[in-house]
Motif scaffolding. Sequence first.
Motif, PDB file in Angstrom:
ATOM      1  N   PHE A  64     -40.306  87.926 105.063  1.00 27.55           N
ATOM      2  CA  PHE A  64     -41.227  87.529 106.124  1.00 27.55           C
ATOM      3  C   PHE A  64     -42.603  88.154 105.888  1.00 27.55           C
ATOM      4  O   PHE A  64     -43.629  87.463 105.919  1.00 27.55           O
ATOM      5  CB  PHE A  64     -40.674  87.958 107.487  1.00 27.55           C
ATOM      6  N   ALA A  65     -42.622  89.454 105.623  1.00 29.80           N
ATOM      7  CA  ALA A  65     -43.893  90.149 105.398  1.00 29.80           C
ATOM      8  C   ALA A  65     -44.586  89.624 104.148  1.00 29.80           C
ATOM      9  O   ALA A  65     -45.807  89.422 104.145  1.00 29.80           O
ATOM     10  CB  ALA A  65     -43.647  91.658 105.287  1.00 29.80           C
ATOM     11  N   ASN A  89     -35.936  97.582 118.788  1.00 29.42           N
ATOM     12  CA  ASN A  89     -37.101  98.375 118.373  1.00 29.42           C
ATOM     13  C   ASN A  89     -37.031  98.736 116.903  1.00 29.42           C
ATOM     14  O   ASN A  89     -38.062  98.744 116.219  1.00 29.42           O
ATOM     15  CB  ASN A  89     -37.225  99.634 119.234  1.00 29.42           C
ATOM     16  N   SER A  90     -35.840  99.017 116.393  1.00 33.51           N
ATOM     17  CA  SER A  90     -35.730  99.374 114.975  1.00 33.51           C
ATOM     18  C   SER A  90     -36.037  98.167 114.088  1.00 33.51           C
ATOM     19  O   SER A  90     -36.649  98.319 113.018  1.00 33.51           O
ATOM     20  CB  SER A  90     -34.349  99.941 114.654  1.00 33.51           C
ATOM     21  N   GLU A  91     -35.654  96.963 114.505  1.00 29.60           N
ATOM     22  CA  GLU A  91     -35.990  95.760 113.731  1.00 29.60           C
ATOM     23  C   GLU A  91     -37.495  95.494 113.764  1.00 29.60           C
ATOM     24  O   GLU A  91     -38.092  95.150 112.741  1.00 29.60           O
ATOM     25  CB  GLU A  91     -35.225  94.554 114.269  1.00 29.60           C
ATOM     26  N   ARG A  96     -42.853  95.914 110.996  1.00 31.50           N
ATOM     27  CA  ARG A  96     -44.148  96.595 110.918  1.00 31.50           C
ATOM     28  C   ARG A  96     -44.316  97.295 109.568  1.00 31.50           C
ATOM     29  O   ARG A  96     -45.354  97.162 108.910  1.00 31.50           O
ATOM     30  CB  ARG A  96     -44.289  97.613 112.064  1.00 31.50           C
ATOM     31  N   VAL A  97     -43.296  98.007 109.143  1.00 35.45           N
ATOM     32  CA  VAL A  97     -43.357  98.740 107.873  1.00 35.45           C
ATOM     33  C   VAL A  97     -43.510  97.775 106.699  1.00 35.45           C
ATOM     34  O   VAL A  97     -44.329  98.000 105.801  1.00 35.45           O
ATOM     35  CB  VAL A  97     -42.098  99.628 107.702  1.00 35.45           C
ATOM     36  N   GLU A  98     -42.743  96.694 106.702  1.00 36.87           N
ATOM     37  CA  GLU A  98     -42.846  95.710 105.607  1.00 36.87           C
ATOM     38  C   GLU A  98     -44.218  95.047 105.606  1.00 36.87           C
ATOM     39  O   GLU A  98     -44.805  94.835 104.545  1.00 36.87           O
ATOM     40  CB  GLU A  98     -41.742  94.663 105.711  1.00 36.87           C
TER      41      GLU A  98
END
Length: 107
Positions: A64-65, A89-91, A96-98
């Motif tokens: 996705f990213a 929230n973890s997903e 966000r990180v990716e």
Amino acid sequence: MENLIAECETILSDITNLHSSIKNKNLCEVKEFALKYPNYRLCYGRSQVCALDLSIDNKCFEIFAYLRSEGFYTDKSEELNAKIQKFSNSEKELIRVENLRFVRNNP
């Protein structure tokens, strides 16, 4: 005319393969499609789902990213955002990180 038909068939086959690559979480093959078709960024498959939506539906956050960083988009952005808001929230943090990883690698 036959060349045009053959070219269309090849593109449709490659889009089908792109969707399979997303479902199989095969980022290398997704990258190959993006390089081969730099102007195809809203890629609907036979299931009437575009590549970006399919990556979220299958929780392929890295893909996705990557797709977003390469300019892929959806014509249903409100629906996409609603799907993301339903994630844990973890997903959301993984997304966000990716996103940050691909933004940094793709100035």
